[in-house]
Design a protein around this motif. Structure first.
Motif, PDB file in Angstrom:
ATOM      1  N   ALA A 143     -14.721  -1.594   9.371  1.00 15.34           N
ATOM      2  CA  ALA A 143     -14.991  -0.666   8.431  1.00 15.34           C
ATOM      3  C   ALA A 143     -14.008  -0.798   7.410  1.00 15.34           C
ATOM      4  N   GLY A 144     -14.125  -1.634   6.587  1.00  8.28           N
ATOM      5  CA  GLY A 144     -12.793  -1.696   5.011  1.00  8.28           C
ATOM      6  C   GLY A 144     -12.054  -2.837   5.182  1.00  8.28           C
ATOM      7  N   GLN A 145     -11.442  -2.805   6.436  1.00  9.32           N
ATOM      8  CA  GLN A 145     -10.725  -3.334   7.144  1.00  9.32           C
ATOM      9  C   GLN A 145     -10.584  -5.084   6.189  1.00  9.32           C
ATOM     10  N   LYS A 146      -9.007  -5.611   5.814  1.00 11.05           N
ATOM     11  CA  LYS A 146      -8.632  -6.745   4.896  1.00 11.05           C
ATOM     12  C   LYS A 146      -9.540  -7.743   5.932  1.00 11.05           C
ATOM     13  N   ILE A 147      -9.925  -9.163   4.934  1.00 11.77           N
ATOM     14  CA  ILE A 147     -10.264 -10.193   4.534  1.00 11.77           C
ATOM     15  C   ILE A 147      -9.386 -10.771   4.249  1.00 11.77           C
ATOM     16  N   LEU A 148      -9.227 -11.328   2.636  1.00  7.34           N
ATOM     17  CA  LEU A 148      -9.095 -12.186   2.344  1.00  7.34           C
ATOM     18  C   LEU A 148      -8.724 -11.530   1.251  1.00  7.34           C
ATOM     19  N   SER A 149      -7.439 -11.785   0.324  1.00  4.70           N
ATOM     20  CA  SER A 149      -6.668 -11.382  -1.047  1.00  4.70           C
ATOM     21  C   SER A 149      -6.815 -12.839  -1.784  1.00  4.70           C
ATOM     22  N   LEU A 150      -7.019 -11.984  -2.981  1.00  2.00           N
ATOM     23  CA  LEU A 150      -6.913 -13.374  -4.139  1.00  2.00           C
ATOM     24  C   LEU A 150      -5.622 -13.169  -4.489  1.00  2.00           C
ATOM     25  N   LYS A 167     -11.168  -6.199  -6.916  1.00  4.15           N
ATOM     26  CA  LYS A 167     -12.215  -6.606  -6.443  1.00  4.15           C
ATOM     27  C   LYS A 167     -11.427  -8.123  -5.547  1.00  4.15           C
ATOM     28  N   SER A 168     -10.659  -8.304  -5.559  1.00  6.75           N
ATOM     29  CA  SER A 168     -10.001  -9.946  -5.461  1.00  6.75           C
ATOM     30  C   SER A 168      -9.647  -9.779  -3.757  1.00  6.75           C
ATOM     31  N   ILE A 169      -9.739  -8.346  -3.234  1.00  4.81           N
ATOM     32  CA  ILE A 169      -9.396  -8.166  -1.776  1.00  4.81           C
ATOM     33  C   ILE A 169     -10.979  -7.666  -0.851  1.00  4.81           C
ATOM     34  N   ILE A 170     -11.321  -8.801  -0.331  1.00  5.64           N
ATOM     35  CA  ILE A 170     -12.773  -9.117  -0.007  1.00  5.64           C
ATOM     36  C   ILE A 170     -12.459  -8.432   1.452  1.00  5.64           C
ATOM     37  N   ARG A 171     -13.128  -7.066   1.702  1.00  3.98           N
ATOM     38  CA  ARG A 171     -12.995  -6.223   2.744  1.00  3.98           C
ATOM     39  C   ARG A 171     -14.024  -5.927   3.339  1.00  3.98           C
ATOM     40  N   ALA A 172     -13.891  -5.680   4.772  1.00  2.00           N
ATOM     41  CA  ALA A 172     -15.198  -5.777   5.376  1.00  2.00           C
ATOM     42  C   ALA A 172     -16.236  -4.340   5.053  1.00  2.00           C
ATOM     43  N   VAL A 224      -7.541 -17.741  -6.982  1.00  2.00           N
ATOM     44  CA  VAL A 224      -7.143 -18.784  -5.892  1.00  2.00           C
ATOM     45  C   VAL A 224      -7.227 -18.259  -4.747  1.00  2.00           C
ATOM     46  N   VAL A 225      -7.351 -18.159  -3.976  1.00  2.00           N
ATOM     47  CA  VAL A 225      -6.936 -17.402  -2.273  1.00  2.00           C
ATOM     48  C   VAL A 225      -5.422 -17.760  -1.608  1.00  2.00           C
ATOM     49  N   LYS A 226      -5.385 -16.526  -1.948  1.00  2.00           N
ATOM     50  CA  LYS A 226      -3.456 -15.995  -1.986  1.00  2.00           C
ATOM     51  C   LYS A 226      -3.699 -15.939   0.002  1.00  2.00           C
ATOM     52  N   SER A 227      -3.610 -15.094   0.365  1.00  2.00           N
ATOM     53  CA  SER A 227      -3.347 -14.838   2.087  1.00  2.00           C
ATOM     54  C   SER A 227      -5.088 -14.420   2.849  1.00  2.00           C
ATOM     55  N   ILE A 228      -5.278 -14.883   4.124  1.00  2.00           N
ATOM     56  CA  ILE A 228      -6.470 -15.010   4.687  1.00  2.00           C
ATOM     57  C   ILE A 228      -5.941 -13.782   6.073  1.00  2.00           C
ATOM     58  N   HIS A 229      -6.596 -12.846   6.280  1.00  2.00           N
ATOM     59  CA  HIS A 229      -5.705 -11.772   7.156  1.00  2.00           C
ATOM     60  C   HIS A 229      -6.905 -12.009   8.485  1.00  2.00           C
ATOM     61  N   VAL A 230      -7.278 -12.460   8.814  1.00  2.00           N
ATOM     62  CA  VAL A 230      -8.630 -12.264  10.117  1.00  2.00           C
ATOM     63  C   VAL A 230      -8.399 -13.687  10.436  1.00  2.00           C
ATOM     64  N   SER A 231      -8.954 -14.159  11.681  1.00  2.00           N
ATOM     65  CA  SER A 231      -9.234 -15.287  12.509  1.00  2.00           C
ATOM     66  C   SER A 231     -10.281 -15.057  12.900  1.00  2.00           C
ATOM     67  N   SER A 282     -11.070  -0.952 -15.770  1.00  2.00           N
ATOM     68  CA  SER A 282     -11.906  -2.096 -15.669  1.00  2.00           C
ATOM     69  C   SER A 282     -10.730  -2.743 -14.279  1.00  2.00           C
ATOM     70  N   LEU A 283      -9.570  -3.212 -15.494  1.00  2.00           N
ATOM     71  CA  LEU A 283      -8.169  -3.983 -14.565  1.00  2.00           C
ATOM     72  C   LEU A 283      -8.167  -3.288 -13.492  1.00  2.00           C
ATOM     73  N   ASN A 284      -8.562  -2.749 -12.668  1.00  2.00           N
ATOM     74  CA  ASN A 284      -7.703  -1.921 -11.779  1.00  2.00           C
ATOM     75  C   ASN A 284      -8.797  -2.276 -10.693  1.00  2.00           C
ATOM     76  N   ALA A 285      -9.838  -2.246 -11.100  1.00  2.00           N
ATOM     77  CA  ALA A 285     -11.186  -2.104  -9.891  1.00  2.00           C
ATOM     78  C   ALA A 285     -11.628  -3.654  -9.990  1.00  2.00           C
ATOM     79  N   GLN A 286     -11.485  -4.892 -11.150  1.00  2.00           N
ATOM     80  CA  GLN A 286     -11.332  -6.368 -10.992  1.00  2.00           C
ATOM     81  C   GLN A 286     -10.444  -6.314  -9.791  1.00  2.00           C
ATOM     82  N   LYS A 287      -9.083  -6.321  -9.982  1.00  2.00           N
ATOM     83  CA  LYS A 287      -7.816  -6.146  -8.818  1.00  2.00           C
ATOM     84  C   LYS A 287      -8.417  -6.073  -7.470  1.00  2.00           C
TER      85      LYS A 287
END
Length: 380
Positions: free
Chosen positions: A119-126, A189-194, A105-112, A182-187
């Protein structure tokens, strides 16, 4: 007895129903022939009148000739290029649609939309509440497994305990370590970065919305590296190559730029018989992906061509091209008809292959009103 009258009647009706094309067609063709003959006679009469006027002038020293006003250009040799035109559109070399790699579930949208990102900046977090609990449990299990393993290892080093107990403790530690990783890697991936710097063109989901793996999240565009792509007919294969000069026009924004082909395809599309070509574009604020452009590709060049305005060229009744050039006769300026052979034409100019030496004054305005030998006055 009835047949005697019926048969002629049927024959008459049949003849009356036949199409009357022969008379009408012959009439049109006859009129066309008369028109062509009159045009030829008019041309001949004009030339004869001109000759008579010249004879009168020679005898009396006077002339009743009309003086025609004309404008001319000098046919000087100069560089000439010919281009063919195709339609293309702007493409960004870095233009991607970011997608979700895990469900959540989308928790936060960090950009407009329209925002520049690095590069590497957060775009969206689940949302990761459930995942965080799983990581906490795995961490506790890993701590215990590590303690047991260290204890069994010390005993094993002192030759105390069984080998089975030592290997079981080691295996439990390695297994829980892998699960925690594996769980940390999955976490993560819940953060979409540029993946690169650019501009967020659009953000698709909303906060609180459930997204699945593969769901489009946002479009990221980098406008620093733009190119124009187009499809070119197969007939130009062999005439163009990497480095071929091009002129690119953007009608929607009234801009044009010069460039060269950076890519020429090696495959012909069997559906439309074209090859793909691309040309690099400079960075500009008004150039954006999918903007339509006219790609003018140079397919002919002559550094020392004799070029004249296309409007100066006329054709005689035999479809032979000719121009009128100035000729000085004493105090008068007359015109002489010169037949020419032409090459490429581009943007109102035509290359003359033969017929002109390159220093003639060619009539470009008023040429439709004059004939061979007409007296003219050149206007500036």
């Amino acid at each position: 007895m009835k047949a005697k009258y019926i048969l002629p009647l049927i024959a008459g009706i049949f003849l009356a129903c036949q199409p009357q094309e022969s008379a009408e067609t012959k009439g049109v063709e006859e009129l066309k022939k008369q028109k062509s003959d009159l045009q030829a006679e008019f041309k001949i009469l004009g030339e004869k009148i001109q000759e008579i006027d010249n004879q009168i002038k020679a005898i009396t020293g006077e002339s009743n000739q009309r003086v025609f006003k004309v404008k001319t250009v000098k046919a000087n040799p100069r560089p000439f290029n010919h281009y063919f035109q195709v339609q293309g559109q702007v493409e960004a070399e870095r233009n991607i649609l970011l997608t979700a790699e895990v469900n959540g579930v989308v928790k936060s949208i960090h950009v407009s939309e329209g925002q520049k990102v690095a590069a590497g900046q957060k775009i969206l977090s689940l949302d990761t509440d459930i995942l965080d609990k799983q990581i906490e449990e795995a961490m506790a299990g890993y701590d215990l497994a590590s303690f047991v393993y260290e204890r069994q290892k010390r005993l094993w080093d002192q030759n105390i305990g069984s080998e089975l107990e030592f290997k079981q403790a080691k295996n439990n530690k390695v297994t829980l370590e892998a699960r925690l990783s594996s769980l940390n890697a999955q976490k993560e991936k819940s953060i979409i970065r540029a993946p690169f710097s650019g501009v967020i063109d659009e953000v698709l989901p909303k906060t609180g919305e459930l997204v699945n793996v593969g769901r489009p999240i946002a479009r990221l565009v980098n406008l620093d590296r733009l190119k124009l792509e187009a499809d070119v007919s197969e007939k130009y294969v062999g005439q163009i190559e990497n480095g071929t000069e091009v002129l690119i026009k953007f009608p929607a924004i009234g801009t044009e730029v010069s460039s060269e082909l950076s890519q020429v395809g090696n495959y012909i599309d069997p559906n439309n018989r074209t090859i793909k070509v691309a040309a690099k574009l400079p960075k500009a604020n008004n150039l954006i992906p999918n903007l339509v452009a006219e790609l003018n590709v140079r397919d002919y060049s002559n550094d020392n061509a004799i070029v004249i305005p296309t409007k100066a060229i006329q054709q005689d009744l035999n479809n032979e091209n000719f121009v009128y050039v100035l000729k000085n006769e004493g105090d008068l300026q007359t015109v002489e008809r010169v037949f020419i052979k032409t090459g490429y034409s581009y943007q109102g100019e035509t290359e003359v292959i033969s017929g002109l030496a390159g220093n003639e004054q060619v009539v470009v305005q008023g040429a439709r009103n004059i004939t061979e030998g007409s007296v003219v006055k050149v206007e500036k």
